[in-house]
Write a protein that holds these residues in place. Structure first.
Motif, PDB file in Angstrom:
ATOM      1  N   ILE A 296      12.119  11.956   0.368  1.00  0.00           N
ATOM      2  CA  ILE A 296      10.989  12.884   0.354  1.00  0.00           C
ATOM      3  C   ILE A 296      11.524  14.201  -0.193  1.00  0.00           C
ATOM      4  CG2 ILE A 296      11.365  13.595   2.762  1.00  0.00           C
ATOM      5  CD1 ILE A 296       8.290  13.906   3.000  1.00  0.00           C
ATOM      6  N   VAL A 297      10.713  14.860  -0.999  1.00  0.00           N
ATOM      7  CA  VAL A 297      11.111  16.123  -1.607  1.00  0.00           C
ATOM      8  C   VAL A 297      10.183  17.211  -1.078  1.00  0.00           C
ATOM      9  CG1 VAL A 297      11.411  17.413  -3.754  1.00  0.00           C
ATOM     10  CG2 VAL A 297      11.919  14.953  -3.689  1.00  0.00           C
ATOM     11  N   PHE A 298      10.789  18.213  -0.426  1.00  0.00           N
ATOM     12  CA  PHE A 298      10.041  19.371   0.057  1.00  0.00           C
ATOM     13  C   PHE A 298      10.188  20.486  -0.963  1.00  0.00           C
ATOM     14  CE2 PHE A 298      10.957  17.094   3.967  1.00  0.00           C
ATOM     15  CZ  PHE A 298       9.789  17.244   4.696  1.00  0.00           C
ATOM     16  N   ARG A 299       9.096  21.164  -1.237  1.00  0.00           N
ATOM     17  CA  ARG A 299       9.131  22.303  -2.149  1.00  0.00           C
ATOM     18  C   ARG A 299       8.399  23.451  -1.450  1.00  0.00           C
ATOM     19  NH1 ARG A 299       7.815  20.373  -7.288  1.00  0.00           N
ATOM     20  NH2 ARG A 299       9.983  20.461  -7.863  1.00  0.00           N
ATOM     21  N   ALA A 300       9.192  24.314  -0.807  1.00  0.00           N
ATOM     22  CA  ALA A 300       8.602  25.487  -0.158  1.00  0.00           C
ATOM     23  C   ALA A 300       8.074  26.411  -1.250  1.00  0.00           C
ATOM     24  CB  ALA A 300       9.644  26.200   0.693  1.00  0.00           C
ATOM     25  N   ASN A 301       7.051  27.140  -0.935  1.00  0.00           N
ATOM     26  CA  ASN A 301       6.415  28.015  -1.926  1.00  0.00           C
ATOM     27  C   ASN A 301       7.444  28.938  -2.576  1.00  0.00           C
ATOM     28  OD1 ASN A 301       3.929  26.872  -1.335  1.00  0.00           O
ATOM     29  ND2 ASN A 301       3.525  28.334   0.296  1.00  0.00           N
TER      30      ASN A 301
ATOM     31  N   GLN B 138      13.256  26.180  -4.903  1.00  0.00           N
ATOM     32  CA  GLN B 138      13.664  24.939  -5.556  1.00  0.00           C
ATOM     33  C   GLN B 138      13.313  23.746  -4.674  1.00  0.00           C
ATOM     34  OE1 GLN B 138      15.064  24.451  -8.597  1.00  0.00           O
ATOM     35  NE2 GLN B 138      14.804  26.633  -8.990  1.00  0.00           N
ATOM     36  N   PRO B 139      13.030  22.590  -5.273  1.00  0.00           N
ATOM     37  CA  PRO B 139      12.757  21.392  -4.472  1.00  0.00           C
ATOM     38  C   PRO B 139      13.988  20.968  -3.669  1.00  0.00           C
ATOM     39  CG  PRO B 139      12.786  20.871  -6.817  1.00  0.00           C
ATOM     40  CD  PRO B 139      12.949  22.344  -6.699  1.00  0.00           C
ATOM     41  N   ILE B 140      13.741  20.478  -2.453  1.00  0.00           N
ATOM     42  CA  ILE B 140      14.819  20.038  -1.571  1.00  0.00           C
ATOM     43  C   ILE B 140      14.563  18.577  -1.201  1.00  0.00           C
ATOM     44  CG2 ILE B 140      15.997  20.422   0.615  1.00  0.00           C
ATOM     45  CD1 ILE B 140      15.026  23.342   0.447  1.00  0.00           C
ATOM     46  N   PRO B 141      15.348  17.664  -1.778  1.00  0.00           N
ATOM     47  CA  PRO B 141      15.177  16.244  -1.447  1.00  0.00           C
ATOM     48  C   PRO B 141      15.979  15.874  -0.200  1.00  0.00           C
ATOM     49  CG  PRO B 141      16.762  16.479  -3.224  1.00  0.00           C
ATOM     50  CD  PRO B 141      16.279  17.870  -2.876  1.00  0.00           C
TER      51      PRO B 141
ATOM     52  N   MET C 249       0.840  -1.194   0.000  1.00  0.00           N
ATOM     53  CA  MET C 249       0.000   0.000   0.000  1.00  0.00           C
ATOM     54  C   MET C 249       0.876   1.246   0.000  1.00  0.00           C
ATOM     55  SD  MET C 249      -3.096  -1.024  -0.091  1.00  0.00           S
ATOM     56  CE  MET C 249      -3.949   0.488   0.256  1.00  0.00           C
ATOM     57  N   PRO C 250       0.440   2.316  -0.658  1.00  0.00           N
ATOM     58  CA  PRO C 250       1.212   3.566  -0.602  1.00  0.00           C
ATOM     59  C   PRO C 250       1.334   4.037   0.850  1.00  0.00           C
ATOM     60  CG  PRO C 250      -0.481   3.686  -2.289  1.00  0.00           C
ATOM     61  CD  PRO C 250      -0.722   2.417  -1.520  1.00  0.00           C
ATOM     62  N   LYS C 251       2.487   4.605   1.168  1.00  0.00           N
ATOM     63  CA  LYS C 251       2.720   5.092   2.525  1.00  0.00           C
ATOM     64  C   LYS C 251       1.917   6.374   2.747  1.00  0.00           C
ATOM     65  CE  LYS C 251       5.663   1.863   3.312  1.00  0.00           C
ATOM     66  NZ  LYS C 251       5.046   0.654   2.881  1.00  0.00           N
TER      67      LYS C 251
ATOM     68  N   GLY D  32       4.740  24.447   2.210  1.00  0.00           N
ATOM     69  CA  GLY D  32       4.775  24.151   0.783  1.00  0.00           C
ATOM     70  C   GLY D  32       4.195  22.786   0.474  1.00  0.00           C
ATOM     71  N   THR D  33       4.762  22.142  -0.530  1.00  0.00           N
ATOM     72  CA  THR D  33       4.296  20.824  -0.955  1.00  0.00           C
ATOM     73  C   THR D  33       5.409  19.795  -0.748  1.00  0.00           C
ATOM     74  OG1 THR D  33       5.007  21.160  -3.234  1.00  0.00           O
ATOM     75  CG2 THR D  33       2.734  21.793  -2.691  1.00  0.00           C
ATOM     76  N   TYR D  34       5.001  18.528  -0.741  1.00  0.00           N
ATOM     77  CA  TYR D  34       5.981  17.448  -0.618  1.00  0.00           C
ATOM     78  C   TYR D  34       5.585  16.312  -1.541  1.00  0.00           C
ATOM     79  CZ  TYR D  34       2.719  14.497   1.949  1.00  0.00           C
ATOM     80  OH  TYR D  34       1.635  13.715   2.289  1.00  0.00           O
ATOM     81  N   SER D  35       6.547  15.475  -1.857  1.00  0.00           N
ATOM     82  CA  SER D  35       6.267  14.262  -2.623  1.00  0.00           C
ATOM     83  C   SER D  35       7.283  13.198  -2.218  1.00  0.00           C
ATOM     84  CB  SER D  35       6.345  14.533  -4.127  1.00  0.00           C
ATOM     85  OG  SER D  35       7.644  14.967  -4.480  1.00  0.00           O
ATOM     86  N   LEU D  36       6.880  11.949  -2.352  1.00  0.00           N
ATOM     87  CA  LEU D  36       7.754  10.813  -2.072  1.00  0.00           C
ATOM     88  C   LEU D  36       8.273  10.274  -3.392  1.00  0.00           C
ATOM     89  CD1 LEU D  36       5.557   8.996   0.608  1.00  0.00           C
ATOM     90  CD2 LEU D  36       7.473  10.544   1.003  1.00  0.00           C
ATOM     91  N   ASP D  37       9.520   9.810  -3.419  1.00  0.00           N
ATOM     92  CA  ASP D  37      10.084   9.300  -4.666  1.00  0.00           C
ATOM     93  C   ASP D  37       9.357   8.057  -5.150  1.00  0.00           C
ATOM     94  OD1 ASP D  37      11.125   7.752  -2.565  1.00  0.00           O
ATOM     95  OD2 ASP D  37      12.983   7.319  -3.639  1.00  0.00           O
ATOM     96  N   ASN D  38       8.812   7.267  -4.229  1.00  0.00           N
ATOM     97  CA  ASN D  38       8.037   6.083  -4.572  1.00  0.00           C
ATOM     98  C   ASN D  38       6.982   5.926  -3.481  1.00  0.00           C
ATOM     99  OD1 ASN D  38       7.034   3.393  -4.706  1.00  0.00           O
ATOM    100  ND2 ASN D  38       8.893   2.721  -5.736  1.00  0.00           N
ATOM    101  N   PRO D  39       5.703   6.079  -3.799  1.00  0.00           N
ATOM    102  CA  PRO D  39       4.667   6.038  -2.763  1.00  0.00           C
ATOM    103  C   PRO D  39       4.615   4.731  -1.968  1.00  0.00           C
ATOM    104  CG  PRO D  39       3.766   6.850  -4.827  1.00  0.00           C
ATOM    105  CD  PRO D  39       5.147   6.353  -5.120  1.00  0.00           C
TER     106      PRO D  39
END
Length: 149
Positions: free
Chosen positions: A102-107, A110-113, A37-39, A89-96
Motif C-alpha cells: 500500500i502506498v500512502f501519500r500525505a498531502n 513523497q509517496p511512502i510504500p 474481486m478488488p480488495k 492524504g491519499t492511498y493506493s494498492l499496488d494491485n487491487p
C-alpha cells in the motif's frame, strides 16, 4: 492359416478398442481462472496488535482511540499516534485484486510504500502494515481490524 486370421482379428479388434478408448476418454477441459474481486479496505480500522522489532508493544501505548479511515482513495488519521505517515492524504494498492503493498501519500509529500497483508483471521478481515518510520533499525507491524462504531 486359421490361427493367423484369429490372431490378426484379435489384434485388429484390440486396436479398435484402444482407439475408441483413447478418443472417448480425451476430453479437453478448459479451466478459466476466477476473477478475484478488488480488495475493499474502506471504513475505519483500529489497531488490535502492534509490534516493534518482534516485541509486542500493544499494551505500552494506548492504541484504543487511534484509527485510520479509508474512503475512496483517501485516508484520514483519527487521534494520531506514531504511524507511517502523520498527515491525511491519499492511498493506493499496488494491485487491487492481489495487493502486497500500500502506498500512502500525505498531502504535499513523497509517496511512502509499505508491505500490506489482508488476511482473514478467525473469520474476521484484518490489515497488517509493516513499516520503519525514521530509523530503519526499528520495524513496526500494526495489525488492524475494522472498527465497530
Amino acid at each position: 492359416m486359421m490361427k493367423i486370421q484369429i490372431v490378426l482379428g484379435r489384434t485388429f479388434l484390440l486396436a479398435i478398442i484402444c482407439a475408441m478408448m483413447c478418443f472417448s476418454s480425451c476430453k479437453t477441459e478448459q479451466i478459466v481462472p476466477s476473477q478475484e474481486m478488488p480488495k475493499d479496505i474502506s471504513g475505519n480500522w483500529k489497531v488490535i496488535k502492534a509490534t516493534r522489532n518482534g516485541t509486542d508493544i500493544t499494551n505500552l501505548v494506548d492504541f484504543s482511540k487511534f484509527q485510520v479511515a479509508f474512503n475512496e482513495g483517501k485516508y484520514t488519521l483519527i487521534n494520531k499516534l506514531p504511524f507511517l505517515v502523520n498527515q491525511d492524504g491519499t492511498y493506493s494498492l499496488d494491485n487491487p485484486q492481489y495487493p502486497f503493498q500500500i502506498v500512502f501519500r500525505a498531502n504535499g509529500t513523497q509517496p511512502i510504500p509499505t508491505a500490506f497483508n489482508y488476511p482473514i483471521v478467525n473469520g474476521v478481515r484484518q490489515l497488517s502494515l509493516t513499516f520503519s518510520p525514521g530509523c530503519p533499525n526499528n520495524t513496526y507491524i500494526y495489525t488492524l481490524e475494522k472498527a465497530t462504531k
